[in-house]
Design a protein around this motif. Structure first.
Motif, PDB file in Angstrom:
ATOM      1  N   ARG A 160      17.083 -32.341   6.583  1.00  0.00           N
ATOM      2  CA  ARG A 160      16.732 -32.248   5.180  1.00  0.00           C
ATOM      3  C   ARG A 160      17.194 -30.936   4.575  1.00  0.00           C
ATOM      4  O   ARG A 160      17.712 -30.907   3.454  1.00  0.00           O
ATOM      5  CB  ARG A 160      15.224 -32.379   4.974  1.00  0.00           C
ATOM      6  N   PHE A 161      16.951 -29.809   5.308  1.00  0.00           N
ATOM      7  CA  PHE A 161      17.210 -28.499   4.710  1.00  0.00           C
ATOM      8  C   PHE A 161      18.525 -27.874   5.155  1.00  0.00           C
ATOM      9  O   PHE A 161      18.920 -26.840   4.644  1.00  0.00           O
ATOM     10  CB  PHE A 161      16.064 -27.535   5.052  1.00  0.00           C
ATOM     11  N   GLY A 162      19.155 -28.453   6.135  1.00  0.00           N
ATOM     12  CA  GLY A 162      20.457 -27.956   6.545  1.00  0.00           C
ATOM     13  C   GLY A 162      20.366 -26.548   7.134  1.00  0.00           C
ATOM     14  O   GLY A 162      19.474 -26.226   7.909  1.00  0.00           O
ATOM     15  N   GLU A 163      21.359 -25.699   6.700  1.00  0.00           N
ATOM     16  CA  GLU A 163      21.438 -24.348   7.240  1.00  0.00           C
ATOM     17  C   GLU A 163      20.351 -23.436   6.727  1.00  0.00           C
ATOM     18  O   GLU A 163      20.169 -22.307   7.211  1.00  0.00           O
ATOM     19  CB  GLU A 163      22.807 -23.725   6.892  1.00  0.00           C
ATOM     20  N   LYS A 164      19.584 -23.908   5.761  1.00  0.00           N
ATOM     21  CA  LYS A 164      18.481 -23.085   5.243  1.00  0.00           C
ATOM     22  C   LYS A 164      17.331 -22.987   6.248  1.00  0.00           C
ATOM     23  O   LYS A 164      16.477 -22.131   6.129  1.00  0.00           O
ATOM     24  CB  LYS A 164      18.000 -23.703   3.920  1.00  0.00           C
ATOM     25  N   PHE A 165      17.340 -23.859   7.207  1.00  0.00           N
ATOM     26  CA  PHE A 165      16.246 -23.884   8.173  1.00  0.00           C
ATOM     27  C   PHE A 165      16.819 -23.865   9.598  1.00  0.00           C
ATOM     28  O   PHE A 165      17.671 -24.668   9.946  1.00  0.00           O
ATOM     29  CB  PHE A 165      15.394 -25.133   7.960  1.00  0.00           C
ATOM     30  N   LYS A 166      16.357 -22.871  10.387  1.00  0.00           N
ATOM     31  CA  LYS A 166      16.751 -22.763  11.794  1.00  0.00           C
ATOM     32  C   LYS A 166      15.505 -22.656  12.668  1.00  0.00           C
ATOM     33  O   LYS A 166      14.466 -22.136  12.244  1.00  0.00           O
ATOM     34  CB  LYS A 166      17.623 -21.523  12.015  1.00  0.00           C
ATOM     35  N   TYR A 167      15.629 -23.159  13.876  1.00  0.00           N
ATOM     36  CA  TYR A 167      14.471 -23.063  14.807  1.00  0.00           C
ATOM     37  C   TYR A 167      14.972 -22.979  16.252  1.00  0.00           C
ATOM     38  O   TYR A 167      16.087 -23.397  16.556  1.00  0.00           O
ATOM     39  CB  TYR A 167      13.542 -24.261  14.635  1.00  0.00           C
ATOM     40  N   THR A 168      14.117 -22.373  17.109  1.00  0.00           N
ATOM     41  CA  THR A 168      14.377 -22.343  18.569  1.00  0.00           C
ATOM     42  C   THR A 168      13.078 -22.669  19.295  1.00  0.00           C
ATOM     43  O   THR A 168      11.979 -22.333  18.841  1.00  0.00           O
ATOM     44  CB  THR A 168      14.853 -20.957  19.026  1.00  0.00           C
ATOM     45  N   VAL A 169      13.216 -23.341  20.406  1.00  0.00           N
ATOM     46  CA  VAL A 169      12.063 -23.653  21.284  1.00  0.00           C
ATOM     47  C   VAL A 169      12.398 -23.146  22.686  1.00  0.00           C
ATOM     48  O   VAL A 169      13.403 -23.581  23.272  1.00  0.00           O
ATOM     49  CB  VAL A 169      11.761 -25.161  21.313  1.00  0.00           C
ATOM     50  N   GLN A 170      11.601 -22.180  23.185  1.00  0.00           N
ATOM     51  CA  GLN A 170      11.819 -21.609  24.523  1.00  0.00           C
ATOM     52  C   GLN A 170      10.594 -21.890  25.412  1.00  0.00           C
ATOM     53  O   GLN A 170       9.468 -21.538  25.041  1.00  0.00           O
ATOM     54  CB  GLN A 170      12.042 -20.100  24.436  1.00  0.00           C
ATOM     55  N   VAL A 171      10.835 -22.512  26.543  1.00  0.00           N
ATOM     56  CA  VAL A 171       9.751 -22.871  27.490  1.00  0.00           C
ATOM     57  C   VAL A 171      10.033 -22.189  28.818  1.00  0.00           C
ATOM     58  O   VAL A 171      11.153 -22.265  29.345  1.00  0.00           O
ATOM     59  CB  VAL A 171       9.660 -24.397  27.667  1.00  0.00           C
ATOM     60  N   SER A 172       9.042 -21.509  29.363  1.00  0.00           N
ATOM     61  CA  SER A 172       9.196 -20.818  30.651  1.00  0.00           C
ATOM     62  C   SER A 172       9.494 -21.822  31.748  1.00  0.00           C
ATOM     63  O   SER A 172       8.854 -22.895  31.817  1.00  0.00           O
ATOM     64  CB  SER A 172       7.922 -20.028  30.993  1.00  0.00           C
ATOM     65  N   PRO A 173      10.481 -21.512  32.607  1.00  0.00           N
ATOM     66  CA  PRO A 173      10.805 -22.448  33.710  1.00  0.00           C
ATOM     67  C   PRO A 173       9.658 -22.560  34.729  1.00  0.00           C
ATOM     68  O   PRO A 173       9.685 -23.456  35.566  1.00  0.00           O
ATOM     69  CB  PRO A 173      12.054 -21.819  34.332  1.00  0.00           C
ATOM     70  N   LEU A 174       8.680 -21.671  34.670  1.00  0.00           N
ATOM     71  CA  LEU A 174       7.558 -21.734  35.631  1.00  0.00           C
ATOM     72  C   LEU A 174       6.544 -22.805  35.259  1.00  0.00           C
ATOM     73  O   LEU A 174       5.626 -23.096  36.034  1.00  0.00           O
ATOM     74  CB  LEU A 174       6.856 -20.363  35.707  1.00  0.00           C
ATOM     75  N   ILE A 175       6.692 -23.357  34.053  1.00  0.00           N
ATOM     76  CA  ILE A 175       5.712 -24.333  33.572  1.00  0.00           C
ATOM     77  C   ILE A 175       6.151 -25.737  33.951  1.00  0.00           C
ATOM     78  O   ILE A 175       7.300 -26.142  33.721  1.00  0.00           O
ATOM     79  CB  ILE A 175       5.546 -24.228  32.043  1.00  0.00           C
ATOM     80  N   ASP A 176       5.198 -26.476  34.541  1.00  0.00           N
ATOM     81  CA  ASP A 176       5.430 -27.898  34.821  1.00  0.00           C
ATOM     82  C   ASP A 176       5.053 -28.672  33.554  1.00  0.00           C
ATOM     83  O   ASP A 176       3.866 -28.905  33.290  1.00  0.00           O
ATOM     84  CB  ASP A 176       4.574 -28.337  36.010  1.00  0.00           C
ATOM     85  N   LYS A 177       6.046 -29.058  32.768  1.00  0.00           N
ATOM     86  CA  LYS A 177       5.781 -29.647  31.452  1.00  0.00           C
ATOM     87  C   LYS A 177       5.076 -30.998  31.559  1.00  0.00           C
ATOM     88  O   LYS A 177       4.304 -31.363  30.676  1.00  0.00           O
ATOM     89  CB  LYS A 177       7.107 -29.785  30.685  1.00  0.00           C
ATOM     90  N   GLU A 178       5.355 -31.753  32.588  1.00  0.00           N
ATOM     91  CA  GLU A 178       4.739 -33.072  32.706  1.00  0.00           C
ATOM     92  C   GLU A 178       3.277 -32.985  33.148  1.00  0.00           C
ATOM     93  O   GLU A 178       2.465 -33.840  32.804  1.00  0.00           O
ATOM     94  CB  GLU A 178       5.533 -33.927  33.701  1.00  0.00           C
TER      95      GLU A 178
END
Length: 976
Positions: free
Chosen positions: A849-867
């Protein structure tokens, strides 16, 4: 014609006068006790030893009970009717009677003083006069003689008073005696009477006692008294003059005397104490000290009562003899001692004095060294048998006296070649001409002390500060220095300190036994025996040594004598046999300040700061008898209990009890006590004479107390039985009542708890329903109308521009997002993997919707068991949506969101949402009305509800990140 004995006496006297040698005698050492030791006054009237062994002393300031260590004083504050106690007597029941100057009677019994205020009998036994004599006859009747014309008899029931109308034959100062036939006699200095049919009859006499003080009832029911001729012994009606006494002694205010079974008379008067033996020999003690009494205790020690305190003369086998300045020495400060081949003692004193003492004649000769400062203390003397010379040393010099048996003696001084000063610690002479010096700068060896009495300080045989040197029988040189013990033999040096840490310690003296064993006196580690280059025995206080700090040694007949910091010991060590003796009766004067010693075939001599002291160790008959131990007081909650009860029953609140105790010891022994409260408990050893027990539990106790000296076994224990009653809440009926009440209370509590549990379950059910409702509302809030409207507009835009591919992608993503919403809205907790999948769908749509006006990053520690990591559902999207719409979109250039997921410790998940938008505080200020994100509000309310039913809360923090930007931190416990 002059007798041969007289001739030799005149000859010896003439010789002494010609030599100018003073002739004195030794002094028998007496222990002196005064106010400095604890007596209430030095003016003492009477001394008594009771049946337990205590010594009682009556003074003009109260009465004291002495156990050999401490004086326990009683005065009017403790119940005495008068502080001036003239006499003390013990009856057959163990009462100690006090005869006071004011005439009032009192007695001590079972730890308490009874007087006319607390005892009816004593109120009746009140006389208008001073009681001067006390006697209990074989029938248990007690007779009181007074300084008035009245004699009183009390038979336990009635009181009889006897008065004489004859002015010449009154009952003044009457002394009462019972003979072997059971006849009662009454003596005054005017007449004698016999008691018959409850009356006294005057009978003729040939002699009378000088006073009631000079009359004595003997154990065999004889009577001894002093009259104007001397000592008379009476047996029934028969009187015999035992031996005459000089009238000068009898007329000089004689006091109470003592006559032992060998007819030795001990007489006191205003000029001292006189011991007169049947042979006629008279020995005087306490010259010009006013004395009032002599007694002998159960251990055959003599006690002298004087106006200057009390004195004790030990029994004959334990007497010490003193030779000091009063006996002819230059000073009392004797630092060293040695004996020459003519049986003369050489004594090193202070101020450059060396005295020669002949104990056969008690003649002394003085040698004065010119340099008193350099030779202030002569601390070591050695007799050189090779040249018949005497070597002497002070701290700062060393010399020798030649021609010691001549009147023309020569004194030589050790020279240092460069005239340098040196400090002497010790020296030793070899059998040949060698001499070893222990100096502060090292060990020096003089190869020829006879012809070259000189050394150089810069040529030490062994460096380092040294303490002791010693030549053994094989002429090996032993020495100790700051590094430890070494042996130098035949040119070879052996260092013992490399093999044993104990031999690195300071050694104060070195001697050798007959079998070649080397004995070491250490400075704090006891006595060490070394043989064949190894330690074969270590003797310490645990073995009976008086102290581990040992100063000097002397070896005689395989016995090792030791001077310690706390008395003297003698050790016998042969094969596996060990015996450590303590001459504890010498502790009164040989406990400290002993500098040197010499032991001959009969006597042990000690150089002390009080003079030369010696005693006969051959005649000593040491019986290893354990000391008697007594409990002197029992204090329960600050109340003094009566002694000698079979058992004490105490209230439960009286659970603090204190025992004071003592061991009867007049030989100055080192007494150790042990005690326990249960017969099956372990003993506890102590030096204290008082034990306090607090907060005792109810029950039965037996306080047992035992004592021992260094030379004895443990004594039979003294025992006190006492019981602490149980508290009322510890009784059986109380426990039954408590059990019933507890059962009823438990039932009531169970009902209440059950009801509360049901209410809690209902509340939790309501909370869960409320949470579900909030989740539904959150679902609705998540589908923001603006968001849905904008997505639809985007799809319409792509359709109108015939960009069907983009329209299809947005429509597909929007459909997945709606489906995902429907999936998770039914779950309270979802996996982190699901949450990330949902966020990715949502963020990708917003990105399109917002194109280059909106940026994001998601960083998850490899030590975490996400499931496996579970978090509350629908918890992140409202904060992210709020960051996009209210943080980034108001900015023309847009912005960025960082989502960071990591572990916080071991049990928490940390989620951080950080944007660089306008900031939450700036955003709120820019709005006219108060606005709060509905999704965020519902999420916070839902989290609050979850925290009420979960053990570990979810923690949320929202704050502006500096000037702009917003920081959201969510801390989730990992317990799902």
């Amino acid at each position: 014609m002059i007798s041969k004995r007289l001739y030799w006496s005149i000859l010896v006297l003439a010789l002494l006068l010609s030599l100018g040698l003073p002739c004195w005698s030794q002094t028998t050492y007496l222990q002196h006790f005064s106010t400095k030791n604890g007596l209430p006054s030095n003016n003492c009237y009477y001394t008594l030893q009771d049946s337990k062994g205590y010594i009682w002393i009556g003074t003009d300031a109260g009465v004291s009970r002495f156990d050999g260590k401490l004086f326990e004083t009683f005065s009017i504050d403790d119940g005495l009717p008068d502080n001036q106690i003239l006499q003390l007597k013990e009856d057959k029941s163990g009462k100690i009677w006090f005869l006071a100057l004011n005439g009032q009677l009192s007695y001590f019994y079972n730890g308490k003083i009874y007087n006319e205020n607390n005892n009816r009998l004593l109120k009746l036994l009140k006389f208008n006069g001073v009681i001067v004599s006390f006697f209990e006859d074989s029938k248990g009747r007690i007779w009181f003689g007074t300084n008035k014309n009245v004699l009183v008899m009390w038979d336990g029931k009635t009181i009889m008073k006897y008065i004489s109308a004859n002015q010449e034959r009154q009952f003044i100062n009457t002394f009462v005696h019972e003979d072997r036939a059971g006849n009662i006699w009454a003596f005054s200095n005017k007449c004698q009477r016999i008691f018959s049919n409850m009356q006294f009859t005057v009978v003729p006499h040939s002699s009378l006692p000088l006073s009631y003080k000079t009359s004595l009832n003997l154990p065999d029911r004889k009577m001894a008294y002093l009259d104007h001729k001397g000592l008379t012994v009476r047996n029934g009606r028969r009187q015999d003059l035992q031996f005459p006494i000089d009238t000068a002694l009898l007329n000089n205010d004689p006091g109470y005397f003592f006559l032992d079974k060998n007819d030795d008379l001990w007489l006191s008067n205003s000029n001292g104490i006189y011991h007169k033996e049947p042979s006629g020999k008279t020995t005087r003690y306490l010259n010009n000290i006013s004395s009032s009494q002599v007694i002998k205790d159960a251990k055959n020690n003599m006690w002298f009562t004087t106006s200057s305190g009390i004195y004790m003369l030990p029994q004959k086998d334990e007497r010490l003899y003193l030779f000091d300045k009063d006996n002819g020495l230059s000073s009392d400060m004797v630092k060293s001692i040695i004996k020459d081949s003519r049986n003369r003692f050489w004594l090193g004193l202070d101020e450059g004095n060396i005295n020669i003492l002949n104990l056969n004649t008690y003649a002394t000769e003085q040698i004065r060294l010119p340099d008193k400062k350099k030779y202030n203390f002569i601390k070591q003397l050695v007799y050189d048998t090779l040249q018949h010379t005497v070597y002497f040393a002070s701290e700062y010099g060393l010399g020798r006296i030649n021609n010691i048996y001549s009147r023309h003696r020569e004194i030589e001084y050790l020279k240092e070649s460069n005239h340098a000063n040196y400090v002497v610690k010790a020296f030793s002479l070899a059998k040949d001409k060698r001499m070893a010096l222990a100096l502060s700068s090292g060990v020096f060896i003089l190869p020829d002390r006879i012809n070259q009495f000189e050394f150089r300080l810069d040529r030490s045989a062994f460096s380092n500060r040294s303490y002791r040197v010693f030549y053994d029988k094989e002429q090996s040189l032993w020495f100790s220095n700051i590094t430890g013990l070494s042996e130098y033999s035949a040119g070879n040096l052996y260092s013992y300190y490399g093999d044993n840490l104990l031999l690195t310690k300071r050694i104060n003296d070195i001697q050798e036994m007959d079998d070649g064993t080397i004995v070491l006196a250490t400075d704090g580690y006891g006595v060490i025996f070394v043989k064949n280059k190894r330690i074969i025995k270590l003797i310490t206080q645990k073995d009976g040594l008086a102290d581990n700090i040992c100063k000097r040694l002397f070896v005689k007949d395989n016995y090792v004598w030791i001077i310690t910091n706390n008395g003297i010991n003698r050790i016998y060590l042969k094969n596996s046999q060990l015996k450590v003796e303590s001459f504890e009766y010498t502790n009164s004067i040989l406990l400290d300040d002993v500098n040197s010693l010499y032991i001959d075939n009969r006597y042990a001599y000690f150089a002390t700061n009080n003079g030369l002291i010696y005693f006969s160790y051959r005649s000593s008959n040491h019986v290893n008898e354990a000391p008697k131990v007594f409990i002197s007081s029992i204090i329960n909650n600050k109340i003094k209990l009566e002694l000698n009860k079979q058992n004490y029953n105490l209230a439960p609140s009286n659970n603090n009890i204190t025992f004071t105790y003592s061991a009867i010891d007049f030989q100055n022994k080192n007494i150790t006590y042990r005690y326990r409260l249960k017969t099956d408990a372990n003993w506890t050893e102590t030096k204290n004479r008082r034990q306090e027990f607090s907060s005792l539990e109810p029950g039965d106790y037996v306080f047992e107390l035992s004592a021992k000296s260094n030379n004895s076994n443990w004594s039979a224990p003294a025992k006190v039985n006492f019981s602490l009653k149980k508290h009322f809440w510890q009784t059986a009926w109380f426990l039954v009542g408590i059990f019933l009440l507890a059962g009823l209370a438990f039932y009531k509590a169970a009902v209440v708890v059950t009801k509360r549990q049901k209410n809690k379950e209902q509340q939790q059910l309501l909370l869960k329903n409320k949470i579900l409702a909030l989740e539904q509302r959150a679902l609705q809030a998540m589908m923001n109308p603006h968001f849905v409207f904008n997505v639809m507009n985007s799809i319409q835009h792509y359709i109108n521009t015939k960009d069907t591919n983009s329209a299809n992608k947005i429509l597909t993503g929007f459909a997945k997002l709606i489906r995902k919403n429907l999936e998770i809205c039914t779950k309270s907790f979802i996996s982190l993997d699901e949450e990330l999948e949902y966020l990715e769908l949502y963020l990708s749509l917003e990105k399109k919707r917002f194109g280059e006006k909106f940026k994001y990053t998601v960083q998850v520690s490899p030590l975490i068991d996400k499931e496996e990591t579970m978090i509350p559902s629908m918890i992140l999207q409202p904060y992210i949506e709020n960051a996009i719409w209210h943080g980034l979109m108001p900015r023309e250039e847009g912005g960025k969101i960082d989502i960071l997921i990591d572990l916080h410790g071991e049990d928490h998940l940390s989620i951080k949402i950080i944007d660089d938008g306008v900031g939450i505080e700036n955003s709120l200020r820019s709005k006219k009305g108060h606005h709060q994100s509905k999704g965020m509000s519902l999420t916070r309310e839902r989290i609050n509800l979850l925290n009420q039913i979960e053990a570990n809360p979810v923690q949320i923090e929202i704050r502006q990140n500096g000037i702009s930007g917003t920081y959201v931190s969510i801390l989730i416990p990992l317990n799902h």
